[in-house]
Design an enzyme around this catalytic site. Structure first.
Site, short mmCIF file in Angstrom:
data_model
loop_
_atom_site.label_atom_id
_atom_site.label_comp_id
_atom_site.label_asym_id
_atom_site.label_seq_id
_atom_site.Cartn_x
_atom_site.Cartn_y
_atom_site.Cartn_z
N GLY A 121 0.82 -1.21 0.00
CA GLY A 121 0.00 0.00 0.00
C GLY A 121 0.85 1.25 0.00
O GLY A 121 1.16 1.81 1.07
N TYR A 122 1.28 1.66 -1.18
CA TYR A 122 2.04 2.92 -1.29
C TYR A 122 1.22 3.95 -2.06
O TYR A 122 0.89 5.00 -1.57
CB TYR A 122 3.37 2.74 -2.02
CG TYR A 122 4.19 1.52 -1.67
CD1 TYR A 122 4.36 1.13 -0.35
CD2 TYR A 122 4.81 0.77 -2.66
CE1 TYR A 122 5.13 0.02 -0.03
CE2 TYR A 122 5.57 -0.34 -2.35
CZ TYR A 122 5.72 -0.71 -1.05
OH TYR A 122 6.47 -1.80 -0.75
N SER A 123 0.93 3.62 -3.33
CA SER A 123 0.23 4.57 -4.20
C SER A 123 -1.15 4.89 -3.65
O SER A 123 -1.77 4.07 -2.97
CB SER A 123 0.06 3.99 -5.60
OG SER A 123 1.30 3.84 -6.22
N GLU A 237 12.80 -4.43 -5.50
CA GLU A 237 11.75 -4.66 -6.49
C GLU A 237 12.26 -4.52 -7.92
O GLU A 237 11.90 -5.29 -8.79
CB GLU A 237 10.60 -3.67 -6.27
CG GLU A 237 9.47 -3.86 -7.28
CD GLU A 237 8.23 -3.06 -6.94
OE1 GLU A 237 8.29 -2.23 -6.03
OE2 GLU A 237 7.20 -3.29 -7.60
N GLU A 363 9.89 7.07 -16.37
CA GLU A 363 10.27 8.48 -16.19
C GLU A 363 10.97 8.66 -14.84
O GLU A 363 12.00 9.33 -14.75
CB GLU A 363 9.04 9.38 -16.28
CG GLU A 363 8.52 9.60 -17.70
CD GLU A 363 7.85 8.36 -18.29
OE1 GLU A 363 7.42 7.48 -17.53
OE2 GLU A 363 7.78 8.27 -19.53
#
Lengths: 380, 341
Positions: A121-123, A237, A363
């Site tokens: 749960g980051y974004s 990751e 990016e």
């Protein structure tokens, strides 16, 4: 340089291949594509039973990242559903590196047994690449924390035992310094899960946290030290755990179809296929370098960014040209008569767009390379 | 011994020695002054002092006994400096010839990368304008021919010392069947790949230095994200190219006929990896010089700036062998079997 794998690693690779032969059957791969769940419970349990999961976690057990590379590379080349176990082991590595003894004892056994998964749960709905600006709040009151907020792309949340949760714990400091990471059970009251269906088949989720209460035992790493935890996760990751040879099943299935249909006699197709195979070698070597750095005690953050940019775009190149070389047959899905590459051509054309997005967009990774390798000024 | 992606201690010393040597003795002004022939005898004499021409030959013939991977390290340094000496060709040729004057470097050897034509002429031999001995294929034989170099050749894109050479006139020694030449070309491809990696790396260094210095709109152009992202691909290409080139060298040292299972990305065959490394390094050098030249703006197009010399050599050193698409089709034959077969 020495590119030979030790007898032990080769033996390990053969063991992986034999496990894959037994547990990653066409039915298992089929189920992955019909259910949208990229996880194979029986495979995970077998890897756990044999002690392979424990061995593959850096710093735990034998902890040789070259083995970890071999394990994920073999799973990936076979087209196995390994997303669930990859995330779980990545988080296991972070818990092992930054967690307390109590957390290690409580969290790691279930993961390395292959029984328990973790979701990330980051974004959030409004914060993806600008991850340090997330708004999910954790407020401390005595020895209890109350968490409120929402997370996006929490893949495997519907199956996971644990969620690793990036929260804001201090509003009065610069954004990177007021973050704290938590790890808590998904069955903690106040958590809800909503599925999100995707172009690439895999089902992911939005998760909501309403007055979720946990104690200090759920804090992973330092309070307000969440950014360090985050960079540790990302270093594992990007590139080390799979994502380097994603095009191999596609190229294999495409080759067999092209050989059977005369397409493989076309020199444009032959050149494209040969070039993709060169790309796969390079992607594997860059990944092995990240694994080797990790094996030598380093944290391959920059190298991971480099690997991910190259490997993700190599996969996208392969999926783009195989679909165009297949003509109309490249539009047909799994189980349709005449589908190019048994349907993998169509599937990978839908799946490959995600790889330059998740785990840090290309990016963001190019920003990392520009700043940390080339020494160019921050551009945002 | 198993799996190690760093250079050996010896190779670190070699890299330091040759990078230092080329930085001091062969700055870009030397390559520029050597145009259009592309050969600087004085610089060659200086590498003789370092023992470079014979460093890969056996000690019994007076060589340095260095490993092939050691030579790969030297070739990258040479590429970074676009040094106007035919060391890549010479070192590749010396895998099959060991005349005393070649090992010492008094005489220069080169590789005719394509077989002689019906008239017995090797066309456009790299370093053919300056080499005393040419190793190549004539008919079904691999031969070495010693004759007087013309010290001139056609004006060309890379300012390389190209020339046609006779496979029949001069002192002609049969070295073995044509198949013997495969090992020479494998080594030439890998050493060329390393030199091209050096070119790509130099393009990165020049490009990054320029965008840090050049200001537009009141800030260095290197602060613009579009410029940064274009340059961010360069170190990836350089590192990928270096790893693949060293893997090919490692496989060639281990002997031909390794594993070739592309379907599981398990490739340890030296010949296959040599061609892969050459193709990937050529692509990397083409891309890196193209990007770097572009970010130099109009100055990159000006002869006065060095990037144009790298741009031309990236193409020259890649295309002198063959159209890369054709090379790739040969690779495809090896990987998938012949078309229609």
């Amino acid at each position: 340089m020495d590119f030979s794998l030790s007898p032990e690693v080769l033996e390990f690779r053969d063991e992986m291949r034999s496990i894959i032969g037994e547990f990653v059957t066409p039915d298992v791969i089929d189920l992955m594509h019909t259910s949208g769940v990229f996880n194979a419970e029986e495979l995970n349990l077998e890897l756990g039973r044999r002690g392979i999961l424990e061995r593959a976690v850096p710093g735990l057990g034998k902890g040789d990242p070259i083995e970890m590379f071999v394990m994920f590379n073999e799973l990936e080349k076979a087209g196995a559903p390994y997303d669930g176990i990859a995330v779980a082991l990545m988080i296991a590595a972070v818990v092992n590196k930054l967690g307390t003894e109590e957390q290690k004892a409580r969290i790691l056994p279930g993961i390395v047994a292959g029984r328990e998964l973790v979701c990330m749960g980051y974004s959030e709905p409004d914060y993806g690449s600008d991850i340090a600006s997330i708004k999910t709040r954790a407020v401390c009151d005595g020895d209890e924390w109350t968490i409120n907020g929402a997370k996006m792309w929490t893949t495997m949340a519907q199956k996971a035992k644990w969620v690793i949760l990036l929260t804001r714990t201090d509003l009065d400091v610069p954004k990177h310094k007021g973050l704290t990471m938590f790890i808590l059970p998904m069955d903690t009251p106040g958590i809800t899960v909503d599925p999100v269906h995707t172009l690439g088949t895999e089902v992911t989720n939005a998760t909501y946290y309403d007055d979720v209460r946990v104690g200090d035992e759920a804090v992973l790493g330092e309070v307000n030290g969440g950014w360090r935890t985050m960079t540790t996760v990302l270093a594992f990751e990007r590139g080390v755990m799979g994502g380097s040879n994603a095009a191999m099943p596609l190229l294999r299935h495409f080759h067999d179809w092209a050989a059977a249909n005369g397409v493989l006699n076309d020199s444009i197709t032959r050149e494209r296929l040969a070039r993709s195979i060169i790309d796969m070698q390079v992607a594997a070597l860059l990944t092995m370098r990240s694994a080797w750095i990790a094996a030598s005690g380093g944290l391959p953050g920059l190298e991971g960014s480099m690997t991910k940019v190259f490997a993700a775009e190599a996969y996208q190149r392969a999926s783009a040209w195989t679909q165009s070389s297949s003509g109309p047959a490249g539009l047909l899905q799994f189980h349709q008569e005449g589908a190019a590459g048994d349907g993998f051509v169509e599937y990978d054309a839908r799946h490959s767009p995600v790889v330059t997005i998740y785990g840090g967009t290309t990016e963001i990774n190019r920003n990392n390379i520009a700043e940390r390798h080339l020494g160019l000024p921050k551009s945002r | 011994m198993s799996f190690n992606l760093s250079l050996s201690a010896d190779q670190e010393s070699i890299a330091e020695l040759f990078d230092g040597f080329f930085t001091n003795e062969a700055p870009a002004t030397v390559a520029r002054a050597a145009e259009p022939l592309g050969f600087d005898r004085e610089l060659w004499d200086k590498v003789i002092e370092l023992g470079a021409p014979g460093m890969g030959s056996n000690a019994e013939v007076g060589g340095g006994g260095a490993t092939f991977s050691d030579l790969v390290v030297v070739a990258e340094s040479l590429g970074r400096a676009i040094a106007p000496i035919p060391l890549v060709d010479h070192l590749a040729a010396l895998s099959v010839v060991s005349d005393a004057d070649l090992v010492s470097g008094e005489a220069i050897a080169a590789v005719a990368v394509r077989p002689a034509d019906a008239a017995g002429i090797w066309r456009l031999v790299p370093a053919g304008a300056v080499a005393d001995v040419i190793v190549g294929v004539d008919g079904d034989e691999t031969v070495a021919v010693r004759s007087t170099p013309p010290m001139a050749g056609p004006l060309n894109h890379a300012s390389a010392p190209l020339a046609d050479r006779s496979a029949r006139e001069g002192i002609r020694t049969v070295l073995g069947p044509a198949s013997l030449f495969e090992g020479v070309i494998d080594r030439w491809q890998v050493l060329s790949a390393s030199a091209l990696t050096g070119i790509a790396d130099a393009a990165r260094i020049l490009g990054v230095a320029y965008v840090k210095e050049r200001e537009q709109f009141g800030v260095p152009i290197g602060s613009f994200q579009s410029v940064q992202h274009g340059l961010a691909d360069l170190p990836v290409a350089v590192d990928g190219s270096r790893l693949l080139t060293h893997k090919a060298a490692w496989a060639l040292e281990a002997g031909v006929g390794g594993v070739l299972d592309w379907q599981y990305n398990d490739i340890n065959d030296g010949r296959t990896l040599a061609t892969m490394a050459f193709l990937f390094a050529a692509d990397s050098a083409l891309m890196a010089t193209d990007r770097s030249l572009h970010y130099h703006g109009g100055y990159g197009f000006a002869e006065e700036y060095d990037i144009q010399m790298y741009y031309r050599r990236a193409r020259g050193w890649s295309f002198i062998y063959e159209d890369p698409s054709k090379v790739c089709l040969d690779l495809a034959d090896r990987l998938f079997g012949k078309a229609g077969g």
